[in-house]
Design a protein around this motif. Structure first.
Motif, PDB file in Angstrom:
ATOM      1  N   ASN A  41       0.823  -1.200   0.000  1.00 14.10           N
ATOM      2  CA  ASN A  41       0.000   0.000   0.000  1.00 14.10           C
ATOM      3  C   ASN A  41       0.860   1.254   0.000  1.00 14.10           C
ATOM      4  OD1 ASN A  41      -2.584   1.368   0.185  1.00 14.10           O
ATOM      5  ND2 ASN A  41      -2.056   1.836   2.308  1.00 14.10           N
ATOM      6  N   THR A  42       1.947   1.213   0.759  1.00 13.56           N
ATOM      7  CA  THR A  42       2.853   2.369   0.838  1.00 13.56           C
ATOM      8  C   THR A  42       3.500   2.658  -0.513  1.00 13.56           C
ATOM      9  OG1 THR A  42       3.351   1.915   3.166  1.00 13.56           O
ATOM     10  CG2 THR A  42       4.911   3.293   1.963  1.00 13.56           C
ATOM     11  N   ILE A  43       3.969   1.608  -1.176  1.00 16.90           N
ATOM     12  CA  ILE A  43       4.625   1.791  -2.469  1.00 16.90           C
ATOM     13  C   ILE A  43       3.625   2.242  -3.522  1.00 16.90           C
ATOM     14  CG2 ILE A  43       5.766   0.550  -4.354  1.00 16.90           C
ATOM     15  CD1 ILE A  43       7.274  -1.042  -2.261  1.00 16.90           C
ATOM     16  N   TYR A  44       2.426   1.683  -3.485  1.00 18.20           N
ATOM     17  CA  TYR A  44       1.387   2.092  -4.435  1.00 18.20           C
ATOM     18  C   TYR A  44       1.095   3.591  -4.296  1.00 18.20           C
ATOM     19  CZ  TYR A  44      -3.225   2.776  -6.472  1.00 18.20           C
ATOM     20  OH  TYR A  44      -4.279   3.263  -7.198  1.00 18.20           O
ATOM     21  N   LYS A  45       0.909   4.056  -3.074  1.00 17.89           N
ATOM     22  CA  LYS A  45       0.623   5.466  -2.842  1.00 17.89           C
ATOM     23  C   LYS A  45       1.793   6.354  -3.277  1.00 17.89           C
ATOM     24  CE  LYS A  45      -2.656   4.901   0.980  1.00 17.89           C
ATOM     25  NZ  LYS A  45      -2.923   5.165   2.428  1.00 17.89           N
ATOM     26  N   LEU A  90       3.983   5.716  -5.637  1.00 24.10           N
ATOM     27  CA  LEU A  90       4.057   5.734  -7.099  1.00 24.10           C
ATOM     28  C   LEU A  90       2.981   6.640  -7.703  1.00 24.10           C
ATOM     29  CD1 LEU A  90       4.741   1.948  -7.820  1.00 24.10           C
ATOM     30  CD2 LEU A  90       6.341   3.844  -8.078  1.00 24.10           C
ATOM     31  N   VAL A  91       1.780   6.585  -7.166  1.00 25.32           N
ATOM     32  CA  VAL A  91       0.704   7.428  -7.676  1.00 25.32           C
ATOM     33  C   VAL A  91       0.991   8.897  -7.399  1.00 25.32           C
ATOM     34  CG1 VAL A  91      -1.739   8.039  -7.387  1.00 25.32           C
ATOM     35  CG2 VAL A  91      -1.053   5.636  -7.544  1.00 25.32           C
ATOM     36  N   ALA A  92       1.533   9.177  -6.207  1.00 21.69           N
ATOM     37  CA  ALA A  92       1.864  10.558  -5.851  1.00 21.69           C
ATOM     38  C   ALA A  92       2.986  11.105  -6.732  1.00 21.69           C
ATOM     39  CB  ALA A  92       2.273  10.630  -4.379  1.00 21.69           C
ATOM     40  N   LYS A  93       3.921  10.239  -7.107  1.00 25.14           N
ATOM     41  CA  LYS A  93       5.074  10.660  -7.902  1.00 25.14           C
ATOM     42  C   LYS A  93       4.756  10.748  -9.393  1.00 25.14           C
ATOM     43  CE  LYS A  93       9.616  11.209  -8.712  1.00 25.14           C
ATOM     44  NZ  LYS A  93      10.379  12.396  -8.274  1.00 25.14           N
ATOM     45  N   TYR A  94       4.022   9.766  -9.920  1.00 22.28           N
ATOM     46  CA  TYR A  94       3.853   9.649 -11.373  1.00 22.28           C
ATOM     47  C   TYR A  94       2.408   9.792 -11.859  1.00 22.28           C
ATOM     48  CZ  TYR A  94       8.594   7.857 -10.984  1.00 22.28           C
ATOM     49  OH  TYR A  94       9.934   7.716 -10.707  1.00 22.28           O
ATOM     50  N   GLY A  95       1.472  10.012 -10.927  1.00 21.87           N
ATOM     51  CA  GLY A  95       0.078  10.122 -11.331  1.00 21.87           C
ATOM     52  C   GLY A  95      -0.613   8.771 -11.329  1.00 21.87           C
ATOM     53  N   LEU A 114      -0.047   3.375 -11.389  1.00 18.77           N
ATOM     54  CA  LEU A 114      -0.699   2.065 -11.360  1.00 18.77           C
ATOM     55  C   LEU A 114      -0.026   1.094 -12.320  1.00 18.77           C
ATOM     56  CD1 LEU A 114      -2.982   0.246 -10.384  1.00 18.77           C
ATOM     57  CD2 LEU A 114      -4.441   1.213 -12.180  1.00 18.77           C
ATOM     58  N   ASN A 115       0.388   1.592 -13.466  1.00 18.68           N
ATOM     59  CA  ASN A 115       1.081   0.749 -14.448  1.00 18.68           C
ATOM     60  C   ASN A 115       2.380   0.192 -13.866  1.00 18.68           C
ATOM     61  OD1 ASN A 115       1.802  -0.479 -16.900  1.00 18.68           O
ATOM     62  ND2 ASN A 115       2.917   1.347 -17.561  1.00 18.68           N
ATOM     63  N   ILE A 116       3.147   1.060 -13.223  1.00 18.02           N
ATOM     64  CA  ILE A 116       4.401   0.613 -12.602  1.00 18.02           C
ATOM     65  C   ILE A 116       4.108  -0.405 -11.498  1.00 18.02           C
ATOM     66  CG2 ILE A 116       6.429   1.338 -11.291  1.00 18.02           C
ATOM     67  CD1 ILE A 116       6.132   4.099 -12.650  1.00 18.02           C
TER      68      ILE A 116
END
Length: 295
Positions: A269-273, A275-280, A285-287
């Protein structure tokens, strides 16, 4: 009789595992730089265990006409330049006689001790080094199984350090040199302190370099063996992202995020958030979809 510090530059695409014959005799005074491409055959774990107490660096070169040769001789020149005041020995391991012109050049230029052989074996001074290697390996690891595991981690750490430093904008020689410093001290009680001190003595911007590599080193320390994301998985994540075409900046960012949060139970969950905060939403989500199974 003193043992001479020796650098081995191995054209692995040319000699394959046959060129590594005699590697079991190498010791702490030896520095091995193995140059290879994706087309070259893989090295067996059995052969890799011979390098357990050696300063070992891997250099994966892009495929191209004479590309590996040029990288190898370029790195030879770099080593001779930074060690100009030291009487070190340099050995090119290859069957390719085209290297002989370069060897002649350096011998005439500053009387450098450069030679070429088709394998590591039958090099002077290695017998005494083998004794040192055996003693050091037995004390540090205790068994052949531990030796293999230790070397695999050491190899992964070397690759991760080179990738991170290179992604931060540093040249290939600096990336390789920093990785060599890290793997040389890996396994020591004060590895972080020793790496920090050697970087400080070698580079004016040592703090920047240290901050880049510290999270990667920490992940490979014994206290981190129960991390949610272990070194093997992180190496797989980097390879997955690279094969998917993501650039080095993204790979470096994810590496740092994982290193920072590896002890958290909700790391996915931490990594998902992050990545979304950094790349949209879309790119993040793709990454995440590429790496979530390895977290």
């Amino acid at each position: 009789m003193s043992i001479v510090e020796t650098y081995y530059l191995i054209d692995f695409e040319n000699v394959h595992e046959d060129g590594l014959s005699g590697s079991e005799k190498l010791g702490k005074h030896d520095h091995v730089h193995l140059f290879s491409t994706k087309n070259a055959p893989k090295i067996s774990i059995e052969k890799l265990t011979n390098f357990n107490s050696v300063d070992l660096s891997f250099h994966e070169i892009s495929v191209g006409s004479q590309s590996l040769d040029m990288h190898l001789v370029s790195y030879l020149g770099y080593l001779i330049g930074i060690n100009v005041n030291n009487k070190f020995k340099y050995v090119i391991i290859s069957n390719d006689s085209d290297y002989d012109n370069i060897i002649s050049f350096w011998k005439k230029q500053n009387n450098s001790n450069v030679t070429r052989q088709n394998k590591i074996s039958n090099l002077s001074g290695t017998q005494n080094q083998a004794k040192q290697r055996t003693s050091s390996t037995d004390k540090t690891n205790g068994s052949s199984t531990n030796n293999t595991d230790f070397l695999k981690k050491k190899t992964q750490l070397n690759s991760n350090i080179q990738r991170a430093v290179s992604s931060a904008g540093y040249s290939a020689p600096i990336s390789s040199r920093v990785a060599s410093i890290v793997v040389k001290h890996y396994g020591e009680d004060k590895v972080l302190s020793n790496v920090h001190n050697e970087l400080r003595n070698s580079y004016s911007d040592y703090l920047n370099l240290y901050n880049i590599i510290k999270p990667l080193i920490t992940q490979f320390l014994p206290s981190s063996t129960k991390n949610t994301v272990n070194p093997s998985n992180q190496n797989e994540i980097q390879q997955t992202l690279s094969k998917a075409g993501f650039d080095n900046n993204i790979i470096l960012y994810i590496t740092n995020v994982i290193s920072k949060h590896h002890n958290e139970k909700n790391i996915k969950n931490t990594i998902y958030k992050s990545l979304v905060a950094k790349y949209g939403q879309n790119q993040g989500l793709n990454i995440y979809n590429h790496i979530k199974k390895k977290l």
